[in-house]
Scaffold this active site. Structure first.
Site, PDB file in Angstrom:
ATOM      1  N   HIS A 248       0.806  -1.227   0.000  1.00 33.39           N
ATOM      2  CA  HIS A 248       0.000   0.000   0.000  1.00 33.39           C
ATOM      3  C   HIS A 248       0.847   1.289   0.000  1.00 33.39           C
ATOM      4  O   HIS A 248       0.709   2.133  -0.876  1.00 33.39           O
ATOM      5  CB  HIS A 248      -0.893   0.039   1.246  1.00 33.39           C
ATOM      6  CG  HIS A 248      -1.650  -1.208   1.521  1.00 33.39           C
ATOM      7  ND1 HIS A 248      -2.827  -1.549   0.865  1.00 33.39           N
ATOM      8  CD2 HIS A 248      -1.400  -2.220   2.391  1.00 33.39           C
ATOM      9  CE1 HIS A 248      -3.274  -2.700   1.330  1.00 33.39           C
ATOM     10  NE2 HIS A 248      -2.432  -3.142   2.252  1.00 33.39           N
TER      11      HIS A 248
HETATM   12  O1  RIB Z   1      -4.499  -0.636   5.385  1.00 34.19           O
HETATM   13  C1  RIB Z   1      -3.168  -0.542   4.968  1.00 34.19           C
HETATM   14  C2  RIB Z   1      -2.418   0.459   5.776  1.00 34.19           C
HETATM   15  O2  RIB Z   1      -2.453   0.090   7.155  1.00 34.19           O
HETATM   16  C3  RIB Z   1      -0.920   0.519   5.422  1.00 34.19           C
HETATM   17  O3  RIB Z   1      -0.446   1.815   5.633  1.00 34.19           O
HETATM   18  C4  RIB Z   1      -0.307  -0.422   6.408  1.00 34.19           C
HETATM   19  O4  RIB Z   1       1.061  -0.113   6.672  1.00 34.19           O
HETATM   20  C5  RIB Z   1      -1.139  -0.151   7.615  1.00 34.19           C
HETATM   21  O5  RIB Z   1      -0.620   1.015   8.248  1.00 34.19           O
END
Ligand code: RIB
Ligand code: CA
Length: 328
Positions: A248
């Site tokens: 992500h």
């Molecule tokens: O949902 C994904 C996010 O939540 C990303 O930033 C992961 O590192 C967690 O922080």
């Protein structure tokens, strides 16, 4: 061409770690500093992991500022057991790179954010990829932040996709009140990268082997972190394609270098802060029903090929080679 300056707000975390390495190593970027916040793991582990990752890729010159250990309002952090299992499996507590030889900065994250934006004449993009506790607190103490930040790029939220509940994505769910403050603030430009986009930039075991074959500290570490994520996702949150994982936070950094990595549409976004089933949901007004002025460029798609090519290109260069690169 001048490098693009940025500050990363992280809860490192395996995908945060890839984002940190991408920001620290790409020749078109100048990572001014990292701020850490409670999220995937407790904040002191986020700080330690961020220091480890930066040192591992030869960027111990980049300072790390520790931030808030708890959300603004919700009482249940450290995160409830079940979520711990999720975070525990996808992230673990300590990343598998050597301990750092240095300490976090003496200044706290919120103070660093306020003083940096108060005193700089530079355009510094703010990239929070964690619960928005630090950002909301800095905003509350220094409202002019919205004028000084040229663009805020937020990894968070989801429209068709939730990951921590059926309604919500972890970063927003982790501090809904903070997220509500940030999305309601009139920043000059808000780019939102939700799960709807990051789940379209899936990285596979084959990609991990290609990263490992680079033979560089960043390539090997990225292969390790992403391979760990694939195992966990296959076990507890299988993606549309088995044997893959989203990364992500690194998609947000990739967008800074190659905007075509994501495809956005402009919508009004608000955050649900109550409701047993919906707390932490980003309400994206995709059909303009709410009347509010659209304020976010929301990514609904991402280009996995461009994203993975960027990781391979950036992590394949030695730090000396990168120093000689002039990114056009
Ligand atoms: O949902 C994904 C996010 O939540 C990303 O930033 C992961 O590192 C967690 O922080
Ligand atoms: Ca994160």
């Amino acid at each position: 061409m001048a490098k693009r300056k940025l500050i990363l707000d992280v809860d490192t975390g395996t995908d945060d770690a890839v984002a940190v390495m991408l920001a620290a190593l790409h020749p078109a970027l100048d990572l001014v500093g990292c701020t850490t916040v409670n999220g995937n793991v407790e904040v002191q582990y986020c700080t330690d992991n961020t220091l480890r990752v930066l040192d591992h890729v030869g960027r111990s010159d980049i300072p790390v500022y520790e931030g808030l250990a708890r959300p603004l309002v919700r009482p249940d952090f450290p995160i409830p057991r079940a979520v711990n299992d999720l975070a525990g499996q996808i992230h673990g507590r300590t990343l598998s790179v050597p301990p750092s030889g240095r300490r976090k900065a003496d200044v706290g994250a919120v103070e660093f954010l306020i003083e940096t934006y108060r005193n700089t004449t530079d355009e510094i993009t703010l990239v929070p990829v964690a619960p928005l506790t630090n950002i909301a607190t800095a905003l509350t103490l220094y409202p002019k932040l919205i004028e000084r930040v040229p663009e805020i790029v937020i990894m968070g939220g989801g429209h068709e996709v939730g990951n921590i509940t059926p309604s919500a994505e972890f970063n927003i769910w982790g501090d809904p009140e903070a997220a509500s403050i940030v999305f309601a603030a009139k920043f000059r430009k808000i780019t939102m990268v939700p799960l709807d986009a990051t789940h379209r930039a899936l990285v596979s075991y084959d990609d991990c082997e290609n990263l490992r074959a680079l033979g560089t500290p960043a390539g090997t570490a990225a292969a390790e972190f992403i391979g760990h994520r694939i195992q966990a996702h296959d076990a507890i949150q299988r993606m549309a394609v088995a044997g893959t994982t989203p990364v992500h936070d690194a998609v947000c950094v990739g967008y800074l270098v190659d905007p075509a990595i994501i495809t956005t549409r402009r919508h009004r976004v608000a955050v649900e802060t109550s409701g047993t089933l919906t707390v932490g949901r980003t309400v994206i007004d995709t059909h303009f029903r709410g009347g509010g002025e659209p304020q976010c460029d929301v990514a609904f798609d991402a280009d996995a090929g461009r994203f993975i090519a960027l990781l391979l290109e950036t992590f394949g260069k030695s730090p000396r080679h990168l120093a000689e690169c002039h990114y056009e």
